[in-house]
Scaffold this motif. Structure first.
Motif, PDB file in Angstrom:
ATOM      1  N   SER A  16       0.805  -1.219   0.000  1.00  0.00           N
ATOM      2  CA  SER A  16       0.000   0.000   0.000  1.00  0.00           C
ATOM      3  C   SER A  16       0.838   1.268   0.000  1.00  0.00           C
ATOM      4  CB  SER A  16      -0.949   0.003   1.197  1.00  0.00           C
ATOM      5  OG  SER A  16      -0.228   0.084   2.406  1.00  0.00           O
ATOM      6  N   TYR A  17       2.123   1.158   0.339  1.00  0.00           N
ATOM      7  CA  TYR A  17       2.925   2.373   0.382  1.00  0.00           C
ATOM      8  C   TYR A  17       3.085   2.995  -1.011  1.00  0.00           C
ATOM      9  CZ  TYR A  17       7.183   0.415  -1.718  1.00  0.00           C
ATOM     10  OH  TYR A  17       8.087  -0.140  -2.569  1.00  0.00           O
ATOM     11  N   THR A  18       2.876   2.176  -2.067  1.00  0.00           N
ATOM     12  CA  THR A  18       2.968   2.683  -3.427  1.00  0.00           C
ATOM     13  C   THR A  18       1.966   3.804  -3.650  1.00  0.00           C
ATOM     14  OG1 THR A  18       3.629   0.488  -4.160  1.00  0.00           O
ATOM     15  CG2 THR A  18       2.882   2.028  -5.862  1.00  0.00           C
ATOM     16  N   TYR A  19       0.829   3.695  -2.975  1.00  0.00           N
ATOM     17  CA  TYR A  19      -0.240   4.667  -3.162  1.00  0.00           C
ATOM     18  C   TYR A  19      -0.270   5.715  -2.057  1.00  0.00           C
ATOM     19  CZ  TYR A  19      -1.593   0.856  -6.202  1.00  0.00           C
ATOM     20  OH  TYR A  19      -1.578  -0.135  -7.132  1.00  0.00           O
ATOM     21  N   ALA A  20       0.649   5.623  -1.152  1.00  0.00           N
ATOM     22  CA  ALA A  20       0.664   6.585  -0.059  1.00  0.00           C
ATOM     23  C   ALA A  20       1.427   7.836  -0.467  1.00  0.00           C
ATOM     24  CB  ALA A  20       1.318   5.963   1.179  1.00  0.00           C
ATOM     25  N   GLN A  21       1.095   8.921   0.152  1.00  0.00           N
ATOM     26  CA  GLN A  21       1.737  10.179  -0.168  1.00  0.00           C
ATOM     27  C   GLN A  21       3.173  10.198   0.328  1.00  0.00           C
ATOM     28  OE1 GLN A  21       0.223  13.564   1.978  1.00  0.00           O
ATOM     29  NE2 GLN A  21       0.614  14.941   0.271  1.00  0.00           N
ATOM     30  N   GLN A  22       3.439   9.538   1.447  1.00  0.00           N
ATOM     31  CA  GLN A  22       4.748   9.638   2.064  1.00  0.00           C
ATOM     32  C   GLN A  22       5.085   8.329   2.759  1.00  0.00           C
ATOM     33  OE1 GLN A  22       4.954  12.701   4.977  1.00  0.00           O
ATOM     34  NE2 GLN A  22       7.145  12.495   5.321  1.00  0.00           N
ATOM     35  N   THR A  23       6.285   7.836   2.531  1.00  0.00           N
ATOM     36  CA  THR A  23       6.771   6.649   3.211  1.00  0.00           C
ATOM     37  C   THR A  23       8.099   6.984   3.874  1.00  0.00           C
ATOM     38  OG1 THR A  23       5.718   5.222   1.582  1.00  0.00           O
ATOM     39  CG2 THR A  23       7.401   4.232   2.974  1.00  0.00           C
ATOM     40  N   ASN A  24       8.181   6.846   5.190  1.00  0.00           N
ATOM     41  CA  ASN A  24       9.406   7.140   5.918  1.00  0.00           C
ATOM     42  C   ASN A  24       9.981   5.864   6.487  1.00  0.00           C
ATOM     43  OD1 ASN A  24       9.087   9.910   5.501  1.00  0.00           O
ATOM     44  ND2 ASN A  24       7.734  10.083   7.270  1.00  0.00           N
ATOM     45  N   ALA A  25      11.275   5.707   6.410  1.00  0.00           N
ATOM     46  CA  ALA A  25      11.956   4.595   7.063  1.00  0.00           C
ATOM     47  C   ALA A  25      12.382   5.071   8.446  1.00  0.00           C
ATOM     48  CB  ALA A  25      13.161   4.151   6.244  1.00  0.00           C
ATOM     49  N   PRO A  26      11.730   4.600   9.495  1.00  0.00           N
ATOM     50  CA  PRO A  26      12.047   5.090  10.839  1.00  0.00           C
ATOM     51  C   PRO A  26      13.423   4.615  11.292  1.00  0.00           C
ATOM     52  CG  PRO A  26       9.905   3.974  10.746  1.00  0.00           C
ATOM     53  CD  PRO A  26      10.626   3.649   9.490  1.00  0.00           C
ATOM     54  N   LYS A  30      11.890   1.811  15.796  1.00  0.00           N
ATOM     55  CA  LYS A  30      10.708   2.668  15.680  1.00  0.00           C
ATOM     56  C   LYS A  30       9.737   2.170  14.613  1.00  0.00           C
ATOM     57  CE  LYS A  30      12.189   5.596  18.753  1.00  0.00           C
ATOM     58  NZ  LYS A  30      11.542   5.715  20.080  1.00  0.00           N
ATOM     59  N   GLY A  31       9.912   0.923  14.186  1.00  0.00           N
ATOM     60  CA  GLY A  31       9.005   0.366  13.193  1.00  0.00           C
ATOM     61  C   GLY A  31       9.732   0.046  11.900  1.00  0.00           C
ATOM     62  N   LEU A  32       9.107  -0.809  11.084  1.00  0.00           N
ATOM     63  CA  LEU A  32       9.679  -1.147   9.789  1.00  0.00           C
ATOM     64  C   LEU A  32       9.518   0.003   8.805  1.00  0.00           C
ATOM     65  CD1 LEU A  32       8.298  -4.790   9.548  1.00  0.00           C
ATOM     66  CD2 LEU A  32      10.645  -4.111  10.033  1.00  0.00           C
ATOM     67  N   PHE A  33       8.338   0.617   8.797  1.00  0.00           N
ATOM     68  CA  PHE A  33       8.120   1.801   7.978  1.00  0.00           C
ATOM     69  C   PHE A  33       6.831   2.488   8.418  1.00  0.00           C
ATOM     70  CE2 PHE A  33       6.933  -1.972   5.542  1.00  0.00           C
ATOM     71  CZ  PHE A  33       5.572  -1.783   5.350  1.00  0.00           C
ATOM     72  N   ASN A  34       6.711   3.751   8.016  1.00  0.00           N
ATOM     73  CA  ASN A  34       5.525   4.561   8.275  1.00  0.00           C
ATOM     74  C   ASN A  34       4.793   4.825   6.966  1.00  0.00           C
ATOM     75  OD1 ASN A  34       5.951   4.962  11.091  1.00  0.00           O
ATOM     76  ND2 ASN A  34       7.490   6.527  10.622  1.00  0.00           N
ATOM     77  N   LEU A  35       3.474   4.773   7.030  1.00  0.00           N
ATOM     78  CA  LEU A  35       2.647   5.108   5.885  1.00  0.00           C
ATOM     79  C   LEU A  35       1.743   6.275   6.255  1.00  0.00           C
ATOM     80  CD1 LEU A  35       1.480   1.505   4.871  1.00  0.00           C
ATOM     81  CD2 LEU A  35       3.445   2.768   3.999  1.00  0.00           C
ATOM     82  N   VAL A  36       1.595   7.214   5.313  1.00  0.00           N
ATOM     83  CA  VAL A  36       0.689   8.349   5.503  1.00  0.00           C
ATOM     84  C   VAL A  36      -0.170   8.474   4.249  1.00  0.00           C
ATOM     85  CG1 VAL A  36       0.472  10.824   5.942  1.00  0.00           C
ATOM     86  CG2 VAL A  36       2.352   9.525   6.984  1.00  0.00           C
ATOM     87  N   GLY A  37      -1.481   8.565   4.427  1.00  0.00           N
ATOM     88  CA  GLY A  37      -2.383   8.647   3.298  1.00  0.00           C
ATOM     89  C   GLY A  37      -2.188   9.904   2.463  1.00  0.00           C
TER      90      GLY A  37
END
Length: 409
Positions: A16-26, A30-37
């Motif tokens: 789903s990160y392909t369609y997300a506005q922003q993907t951060n590698a923490p 702090k997590g594998l990755f962050n997804l923001v719509g």
């Protein structure tokens, strides 16, 4: 939910990160990755952790050590999903357990399915400092149970937690906090739950479970939520103290440890029901690398010994009365530690369990534990080892050595 379904959820989240506005590698831990719509109306953090445990134990008597046993296992393997939906005031948490220890316990009460779901809860900050929780999560019971198993000071939780904790359940929780002064903080929590434990699908077998908790932090908040983490890894520069108490009432409970333990069943196959009360008092103190945690637990029941319809004592198929009686009694747990340079910590624990021998056939048990931990990246990457000696009034004394590696992404 089976393993295939759980892995599908993870795969869909990754894609789903392909369609997300922003993907951060923490940062690590702090997590594998962050997804923001795309419209910033939702966010998700995905993380994972594992624990690898080796245990060796012996029976101990006047003749020395005997009957050695060794075991190695993946103690825990978890996937976590957390974030907000629609608004930052509406948060959620989903935690899945993948090891046999996490998903074991399939029965007719769980639809004969593995118990993958640990937490599935929504948290709504609907007004100022009020928050409503809906779903399955830990009840506001003893502090040691609420502390994540990945943030423990020693390899595993104490015997007090094993005998008296009220674990997870499905229901509603109302949480609130306020300040008496600039530093003095008070927290309150009220809960109403099904009272049967986690992942039960057969509905309510007895009455409901009611829990209330009150906490005082007279010197302000701990750094990084340290009042619910083992060890003083933040090295608090000012003394920090948290004192809490919980009362739990399970109406018409059908298990011998409130919402945990064995079902109490009569000779006609019906459930034996009785009211069970549990009280917890605990404290956490931290200052410049020194930490102390103390807990007291007490459990009682209206009529603790299960009885058949004709008034005779109920027993299991082996004639054992213990599993057909509420595990009433009390427990005390005291543990402390000091964090040395380069994040080495020496810790110790004393636990006393005193169950009513006339009812439970178990009596008193004392356990002494000495632990050593190396925190490579705080609780996110650590190696812990401890040795415990247990003295039992009923059973054989035991000596146990454990070594565990813990990693959080």
């Amino acid at each position: 939910m089976n393993l295939k379904t759980a892995l599908t959820i993870v795969s869909m989240s990754v894609l789903s990160y392909t369609y997300a506005q922003q993907t951060n590698a923490p940062k690590f831990g702090k997590g594998l990755f962050n997804l923001v719509g795309q419209d910033s109306t939702w966010a998700m953090n995905i993380s994972a952790r594992m624990q690898f445990l080796g245990t060796h134990q012996w029976d101990s008597n006047s003749d020395g050590l005997s009957n050695p046993e060794t075991s190695f296992l993946v103690r825990r393997a978890r996937l976590k999903f957390s974030g907000f939906a629609y608004s930052p005031k509406l948060k959620y948490k989903l935690e899945l357990g993948l090891t046999n220890r996490d998903i074991g316990g399939a029965s007719e009460f769980t639809n004969n399915a593995p118990r993958y779901i640990l937490d599935a809860v929504i948290k709504w900050n609907f007004h100022e400092n009020f928050e409503l929780w809906v779903g399955q999560t830990k009840l506001p019971g003893n502090r040691e149970r609420v502390i994540s198993s990945g943030n423990l000071q020693l390899v595993e939780r104490s015997l007090l937690n094993g005998h008296f904790n009220i674990d997870r359940d499905m229901g509603l929780q109302l949480r609130h906090h306020f300040k008496i002064s600039d530093n003095f903080i008070v927290r309150e929590a009220l809960s109403i739950a099904q009272g049967e434990g986690r992942n039960v699908t057969t509905g309510n077998l007895g009455g409901h479970q009611y829990t209330a908790r009150l906490e005082f932090l007279p010197f302000g908040y701990f750094k990084n939520d340290g009042d619910y983490k083992g060890s003083d890894l933040e090295k608090e520069q000012k003394p920090k103290l948290a004192i809490g108490g919980s009362y739990d009432f399970n109406n018409n409970a059908v298990k011998n440890k409130s919402n945990l333990g064995s079902y109490m069943i009569t000779n006609t196959g019906n459930f034996y029901k009785t009211d069970i009360s549990t009280i917890f008092i605990d404290a956490m103190f931290k200052y410049k690398g020194f930490s102390f945690m103390g807990e007291y637990a007490y459990r009682d029941a209206k009529d603790p010994i299960a009885k058949n319809n004709d008034g005779t004592l109920a027993s299991d198929e082996n004639g054992n009365l213990t599993n057909q009686a509420v595990q009433v009694g009390n427990g005390l747990n005291l543990q402390t530690g000091y964090l040395f340079s380069k994040n080495w910590e020496l810790s110790g624990r004393y636990t006393n369990i005193s169950l009513n021998k006339d009812i439970t056939d178990k009596g008193e048990e004392n356990q002494y534990t000495l632990g050593l931990s190396k925190y490579i990246s705080k609780h996110n990457l650590k190696v812990q080892t401890d040795v415990s000696y247990s003295q039992s009034e009923i059973n054989i004394n035991e000596l146990m050595y454990r070594l565990q590696v813990d990693i959080h992404f």
